[in-house]
Design a protein around this motif. Structure first.
Motif, mmCIF file in Angstrom:
data_model
loop_
_atom_site.group_PDB
_atom_site.id
_atom_site.type_symbol
_atom_site.label_atom_id
_atom_site.label_comp_id
_atom_site.label_asym_id
_atom_site.label_seq_id
_atom_site.Cartn_x
_atom_site.Cartn_y
_atom_site.Cartn_z
ATOM 1 N N UNK A 1 0.834 -1.206 0.000
ATOM 2 C CA UNK A 1 0.000 0.000 0.000
ATOM 3 C C UNK A 1 0.867 1.254 0.000
ATOM 4 N N UNK A 2 0.508 2.197 -0.851
ATOM 5 C CA UNK A 2 1.105 3.521 -0.811
ATOM 6 C C UNK A 2 0.280 4.405 0.121
ATOM 7 N N UNK A 3 0.739 5.634 0.315
ATOM 8 C CA UNK A 3 -0.029 6.547 1.170
ATOM 9 C C UNK A 3 -1.385 6.873 0.541
ATOM 10 N N UNK A 4 -1.485 6.799 -0.791
ATOM 11 C CA UNK A 4 -2.771 7.044 -1.437
ATOM 12 C C UNK A 4 -3.750 5.916 -1.130
ATOM 13 N N UNK A 5 -3.287 4.673 -1.142
ATOM 14 C CA UNK A 5 -4.150 3.545 -0.762
ATOM 15 C C UNK A 5 -4.667 3.725 0.658
ATOM 16 N N UNK B 1 -0.760 2.576 -9.285
ATOM 17 C CA UNK B 1 0.079 1.513 -8.753
ATOM 18 C C UNK B 1 -0.787 0.524 -7.975
ATOM 19 N N UNK B 2 -0.415 -0.748 -8.000
ATOM 20 C CA UNK B 2 -1.197 -1.810 -7.364
ATOM 21 C C UNK B 2 -0.522 -2.272 -6.084
ATOM 22 N N UNK B 3 -1.333 -2.649 -5.094
ATOM 23 C CA UNK B 3 -0.788 -3.223 -3.867
ATOM 24 C C UNK B 3 -0.605 -4.726 -4.039
ATOM 25 N N UNK B 4 -0.247 -5.395 -2.959
ATOM 26 C CA UNK B 4 0.017 -6.842 -3.045
ATOM 27 C C UNK B 4 -1.225 -7.633 -3.429
ATOM 28 N N UNK B 5 -2.394 -7.099 -3.138
ATOM 29 C CA UNK B 5 -3.646 -7.774 -3.508
ATOM 30 C C UNK B 5 -4.062 -7.479 -4.937
ATOM 31 N N UNK B 6 -3.304 -6.644 -5.631
ATOM 32 C CA UNK B 6 -3.614 -6.333 -7.021
ATOM 33 C C UNK B 6 -4.622 -5.224 -7.206
ATOM 34 N N UNK B 7 -4.840 -4.405 -6.173
ATOM 35 C CA UNK B 7 -5.838 -3.343 -6.246
ATOM 36 C C UNK B 7 -5.153 -1.992 -6.407
ATOM 37 N N UNK C 1 -5.739 2.349 -6.427
ATOM 38 C CA UNK C 1 -6.460 3.251 -5.527
ATOM 39 C C UNK C 1 -7.941 3.323 -5.893
ATOM 40 N N UNK C 2 -8.229 3.347 -7.197
ATOM 41 C CA UNK C 2 -9.621 3.435 -7.626
ATOM 42 C C UNK C 2 -10.381 2.164 -7.254
ATOM 43 N N UNK C 3 -9.730 1.026 -7.354
ATOM 44 C CA UNK C 3 -10.395 -0.232 -7.015
ATOM 45 C C UNK C 3 -10.640 -0.349 -5.516
#
Length: 340
Positions: free
Chosen positions: A133-137, A160-166, A168-170
């Motif tokens: 996760x970034x700070x935006x997530x 950019x995607x997190x480890x779950x593949x999501x 920020x919009x998702x």
């Protein structure tokens, strides 16, 4: 403090709980002692205690703005330190709800003028913690629309995607009961965030799927482009530039035979002893206008084809420089056609 002066290495010793003297001073609210320790060694700001927490992280965790300013002043490089969970000081401030501290850190990044300050800010804002996760997530998951607005003004990778593949919009789409969902959605759309369209296909399923015609054409042109040698590319670019020059010259000065000298038709009653202006051989005014329009049409098509060829022949990474040049060239060409 006398012990610290005589033996500076004592300031870096960890107790059984994993804390250094500066960590203990901050826990007990001894700000004066913390500043005295920094007078002995500025690098104490970067010393890591339990779980990789530095004094800068601890100040962000508690929301101590004065110590944050002091730490960043004496040791700006400390902002790059991360914990064992791969959390930056931005992650820690946001996770603990210290939004004033987070805003202070963003303002410091925006005003930093030292070498590589821009790349450092981009690195920290795109940094992913242990969960990706970034700070935006984190800001979206915590329903902080104001912070999302701040972050979208920075040059960060919004898709950019997190480890779950999501992305920020998702995360915004999947989170329920978000009060500020509508304004955050508008901010992400203005920042050109990628919209989720159903479930994303895994890469294995994508590679097993049939190749469409558009993808075949794209792959074909990319392969042909990669086969062009440097010498061949240089020669072709010279030829294309010459063709563009010919197109410009055609617009500036069309060939003889399609221009009509208006003075020749308007001065039919002029005296015979006055030397008449030379006129081109033409048939009718209707044919002249159609011939000129046809010439301009084919010249414009030829010109834009040559511009496309330049963009195709240029190596990857040169579009940033070539884009404005081609745009200005096209604008000048179109203005000349309109004047003609």
């Amino acid at each position: 403090m006398e012990i610290m002066r005589l033996k500076p290495s004592f300031a870096r010793k960890l107790n059984q709980d994993g804390f250094t003297p500066i960590h203990l001073a901050m826990q007990n609210g001894e700000t004066r002692v913390v500043l005295r320790l920094l007078d002995v060694d500025n690098d104490l700001v970067r010393i890591q205690g339990r779980e990789g927490i530095t004094p800068l992280h601890f100040a962000a965790q508690r929301g101590d703005l004065d110590l944050l300013v002091a730490f960043l002043r004496v040791c700006p490089d400390s902002i790059e330190d991360v914990t064992v969970q791969r959390e930056t000081v931005l992650h820690i401030a946001l996770t603990n709800g210290n939004f004033d501290a987070f805003q202070l850190l963003l303002g410091w990044l925006r005003r930093a003028w030292f070498k590589d300050a821009f790349s450092l800010g981009r690195k920290l804002l795109n940094w992913q913690d242990e969960e990706g996760n970034t700070v935006l997530h984190i800001a979206i998951s915590r329903d902080q629309s104001q912070i999302v607005g701040w972050l979208t003004k920075f040059p960060l990778d919004i898709n950019i995607e997190n480890r779950s593949g999501f992305t920020a919009f998702e995360i915004l789409e999947n989170e329920a009961n978000l009060v500020n969902e509508a304004p955050m959605r508008r901010m992400l759309c203005c920042a050109r965030a990628r919209r989720p369209w159903g479930l994303r296909r895994p890469l294995a399923d994508y590679l097993r799927s049939p190749v469409g015609i558009d993808e075949r054409v794209y792959v074909y042109f990319i392969r042909q482009r990669s086969r062009i040698t440097t010498e061949m590319r240089a020669a072709l670019l010279v030829v294309v530039v010459l063709l563009i020059t010919i197109s410009f010259q055609t617009v500036l000065k069309p060939p003889a035979g399609i221009l009509l000298d208006n003075t020749a038709t308007s001065n039919r009653t002029a005296p015979t002893n006055v030397k008449r202006q030379p006129q081109y051989l033409t048939t009718t005014l209707f044919m002249l206008e159609n011939s000129l329009k046809l010439l301009m049409f084919f010249t414009a098509a030829f010109f834009f084809a040559a511009i496309s060829a330049i963009l195709y022949l240029l190596p990857f990474g040169h579009f940033v420089l070539a884009g404005p040049i081609c745009r200005n060239t096209c604008q000048g060409f179109c203005s000349k056609i309109g004047a003609t």
